[in-house]
Design an enzyme around this catalytic site. Sequence first.
Site, PDB file in Angstrom:
ATOM      1  CB  THR A 178      14.891  27.715   3.295  1.00 43.50           C
ATOM      2  OG1 THR A 178      15.423  27.304   4.565  1.00 43.50           O
ATOM      3  CG2 THR A 178      15.657  28.236   2.120  1.00 43.50           C
ATOM      4  CG  ASP A 226      14.824  28.690  10.217  1.00 46.76           C
ATOM      5  OD1 ASP A 226      15.543  27.206  10.777  1.00 46.76           O
ATOM      6  OD2 ASP A 226      15.590  29.106  10.116  1.00 46.76           O
ATOM      7  CB  SER A 227      14.497  22.377  10.586  1.00 49.72           C
ATOM      8  OG  SER A 227      15.633  22.800   9.789  1.00 49.72           O
ATOM      9  CB  THR A 245      18.075  21.602   5.108  1.00 50.02           C
ATOM     10  OG1 THR A 245      18.655  23.575   4.985  1.00 50.02           O
ATOM     11  CG2 THR A 245      18.065  21.678   3.562  1.00 50.02           C
ATOM     12  CG  ASP A 246      19.183  24.508   9.307  1.00 45.67           C
ATOM     13  OD1 ASP A 246      20.406  24.840   8.159  1.00 45.67           O
ATOM     14  OD2 ASP A 246      19.352  26.270   9.666  1.00 45.67           O
ATOM     15  CB  THR A 267      24.611  13.587   8.498  1.00 43.13           C
ATOM     16  OG1 THR A 267      24.877  14.203   9.295  1.00 43.13           O
ATOM     17  CG2 THR A 267      25.865  12.930   7.166  1.00 43.13           C
ATOM     18  CD  GLN A 306      35.372  14.209  17.801  1.00 39.23           C
ATOM     19  OE1 GLN A 306      36.493  14.483  17.425  1.00 39.23           O
ATOM     20  NE2 GLN A 306      35.829  13.710  19.325  1.00 39.23           N
ATOM     21  CB  CYS A 307      34.937  10.109  10.956  1.00 43.13           C
ATOM     22  SG  CYS A 307      36.922  10.266  11.889  1.00 43.13           S
TER      23      CYS A 307
END
Length: 338
Positions: free
Chosen positions: A13, A57-58, A89-90, A165, A276-277
């Site tokens: 972006t 675009d990443s 950023t993705d 992340t 997943q946490c």
Amino acid sequence: MQASILIIYTGGTIGMVQNSKSGLLKPFDVENIMAQIPQLGSVNSKIEAISTRSPKDSANMRPSDWQEIGQLLFDNYEKHSGFVVLHGTDTMAYTTAALSFMFKNLSKPVIFTGSQLPIGHTRTDALENVMTAVEIALLQKNSVPIINEVCLYFGNKLFRGNCVTKISSQNFNAFDSPNLPPLVESKLDLEVNYSLLKASNSNKLNFNVALSEKVFVYKMHPSITEQQFSQTCAFVDFNVLILETYGSGTLFNNDWLLTELLKLRKKGVEIINISQCAYGNVSGLYEVSKYMDDLGVISGKGLTLEAAIAKSMCLMASETSKMNFKTLFITDLAGELS
Ligand code: ASP
């Protein structure tokens, strides 16, 4: 060495403009970005800018893009004292994690950044992100860079590249490093958390370009059926399976799951347990998941998913590290477990 920064534009972006027909955002070029940051002219050091072959675009980034960015860094390493990589950023956290494992003995800063709004937008976050990333890349003590690793700067914070992340598609604070505090915070001054920084080293830089793509991620959830799981395991070709489990690394203990996991282990597949946490660790506290230890499932501790994937891809790419996979996976190789 005299301070000199190389900016590498890879897309995202930050450098996008609106397609005049569709109104959708698409990557533009590095000259356009540089022209929109006149502030760089007042930095008292040499700054050069280049771009990857085809800025994107990443969302379109593949491991071959990580290899291309790594190769650009490696080829230009001796000519500059620091590097700022502009990236979408993705998938930026995947790229920073991968490069943190692909390079050994970095003794210069490699700071990734990007923005949520394009650089031409009146409220863009790009200016602050780029200017502070450059300032951090220029930080030196006794003519030696303070930062010696792959990092990601965003929303006033510098994060270790393999601990970070993406957490928001809306906020200017788009990233977090759940299990490691920021290395630097940009306030009125740059507040450096020296106790977390890697010591400078004078060993020769090593760039391992090889990556294995036989790494597969399965997000576990209460409604997975035996058929879904067993057919995936039977038809997908992988030699590392990353299981995204619950809480502190727990997972249901149905007979069929045990049988499937045992089959994979017998075939030589390495299985990694990632929670997943976002915050906390895989701890092995609960009886329900004791079978995972018995099967030789490797604890991903507090690793991010991005870091677990990248570390597995790097380790599986060489015969020697493949043979010592478990020992190396649980070893802190690039600050990812600190
Ligand atoms: N889709 C964009 C990208 O990752 C989003 C961004 O840069 O913020 O390239």
